[in-house]
Design a protein around this motif. Structure first.
Motif, PDB file in Angstrom:
ATOM      1  N   THR A  49       0.981  -1.251  -0.036  1.00 41.39           N
ATOM      2  CA  THR A  49       0.057  -0.138   0.041  1.00 41.39           C
ATOM      3  C   THR A  49       1.073   1.433  -0.038  1.00 41.39           C
ATOM      4  N   GLY A  84      -8.702   0.328   9.300  1.00 41.22           N
ATOM      5  CA  GLY A  84      -7.922  -0.668   8.823  1.00 41.22           C
ATOM      6  C   GLY A  84      -6.361  -0.002   8.784  1.00 41.22           C
ATOM      7  N   GLY A  86      -3.560  -1.400   8.848  1.00 47.53           N
ATOM      8  CA  GLY A  86      -2.559  -2.574   8.460  1.00 47.53           C
ATOM      9  C   GLY A  86      -1.437  -2.742   9.623  1.00 47.53           C
ATOM     10  N   GLU A 114      -9.945  -1.901  13.639  1.00 47.36           N
ATOM     11  CA  GLU A 114      -9.302  -3.023  13.203  1.00 47.36           C
ATOM     12  C   GLU A 114     -10.052  -4.105  13.421  1.00 47.36           C
ATOM     13  N   ASN A 151      -7.224   4.495   4.354  1.00 45.09           N
ATOM     14  CA  ASN A 151      -6.452   4.092   2.948  1.00 45.09           C
ATOM     15  C   ASN A 151      -6.756   2.723   2.544  1.00 45.09           C
TER      16      ASN A 151
END
Ligand code: SAH
Length: 355
Positions: A49, A84, A86, A114, A151
């Protein structure tokens, strides 16, 4: 039991399932799901990403949000939220870039939405200096000003797919034959949610609906409208979709969406139109949907890259130049990825975006 066994058993019991139910099982099954069981990011994972490509992405997002916070009179306390997160890289870059903004860190309550236990653990390590709080759903966001980034979050939400047949629609479904998963079609009928799409589609066209995005946007836009704040939503997609955008990625390669349930990332393009409509319905404003490359250039990514390049040479410099290109160039992520901002009626839009 594998996830395929579980899905086949479920289909035998309940009949074919929607693409949305299939995506939700593949991504979020508590013990066999893709996100619930692994760290999918980075060169060893399945996809990369923007924040994993370069620190510049998160730094500029952080400065855009911090400028909104200052423009709105530095509300204290406020929620600094990521959907989210990551590996926590984007939030770490946001926080590092905003260290010099007086009062910002003291006022920020870092809040992460999350679902993945594996990723929560990574986020806890990356962000240990900032005492983050995790929530399972945006419904648990406190009633206070909200500065938020998402994102590549909305692309992971389950979508349903519909094929146009005359003036009706038939849903694309996942069924099974002899223990193997396959796509099929449901009965043809009217779909109230799709009546506006009869005008811009023709027989045989496929369109996608992401129902799960709407309640999430409703909460975010509602908090920003009533308490102030801003949101930056970054994802690949467009105003609204036409055609099948369901995509599976495994080891950075595309694979068939039904080939490896729970082992591949599944995403779909994000439709910004329903997100924009929901935002307005909540009394919040949204910016134009802007290509990521344009957004980052407006925020000064080239000057930032030049500043960082001074300390670099050789392969490190090559990596920086490649990262700048990858984030901004129209042939790379610059055009495919879009940014939409949310902001209160009385405030200026986030820097880098236009009303
Ligand atoms: N924003 C990060 C990671 C993007 S990957 C980055 O830019 O690098 C998608 C993230 O969303 C992962 O952290 C995944 O676990 C999370 N996620 C996916 N579906 C979710 C859901 N329904 N609720 C909360 N988090 C979700």
């Amino acid at each position: 039991m594998t996830l395929t066994d579980h899905l086949v058993a479920r289909i035998r019991q309940d009949g074919p399932m929607s693409v949305a139910d299939y995506m939700a099982e593949c991504l979020l099954h508590p013990t066999l799901g893709y996100y619930t069981t692994r760290d999918p990011l980075g060169t060893k994972g399945d996809f990369t990403t923007a924040p994993e490509i370069s620190q510049m992405f998160g730094e500029l997002i952080g400065l855009s949000l911090a400028q909104c916070w200052m423009d709105q009179g530095k509300p204290t306390p406020f929620t600094l939220c990521e959907l989210g997160p990551g590996r926590g890289t984007l939030m770490a870059d946001i926080l590092r870039a905003t260290r010099g903004v007086p009062g910002f860190h003291d006022a920020a309550r870092v809040t992460l939405v999350e679902v993945s236990p594996a990723l929560k653990q990574l986020q806890a390590e990356t962000l240990k200096d900032y005492a983050p709080t995790w929530i399972d759903s945006v419904a648990d966001l406190p009633d206070q000003p909200l500065f938020l980034v998402a994102n590549e979050f909305f692309d992971a939400l389950p979508i349903r797919q519909f094929l146009r047949d005359g003036d009706g629609w038939s849903e694309r479904l996942v069924g099974e034959r002899d223990g193997a998963l396959l796509f099929g079609r449901g009965p043809i009928g009217p779909q109230a949610a799709l009546k506006d799409r009869l005008a811009d589609t023709k027989d045989g066209d496929l369109i996608e609906l992401c129902a799960a995005a709407i309640p999430i946007l409703t909460v975010i836009a509602g908090r920003i409208a009533s308490h102030g704040g801003a949101a930056l939503i970054v994802d690949y997609g467009d105003w609204h979709s036409l055609g099948d955008t369901l995509q599976a990625l495994q080891n950075h390669e595309r694979t068939e969406p039904l080939a490896a349930p729970g082992q591949a990332d599944l995403t779909a393009h994000v439709d910004f139109e329903p997100l924009a409509e929901t935002t307005l319905a909540c009394g919040c404003r949204h910016t134009r949907v802007t290509p990521q490359g344009v957004f980052l250039e407006r925020l000064g990514i080239t000057a930032r890259a030049q500043a960082l390049s001074k300390a670099l040479s050789g392969s490190e410099l090559d990596v920086l130049i490649a990262a700048h290109r990858r984030l901004t160039h129209p042939d790379e992520m610059g055009n495919l990825f879009k940014v939409m901002g949310l902001f209160p009626a009385y405030a200026a839009p986030p820097p880098g975006l236009e009303p």
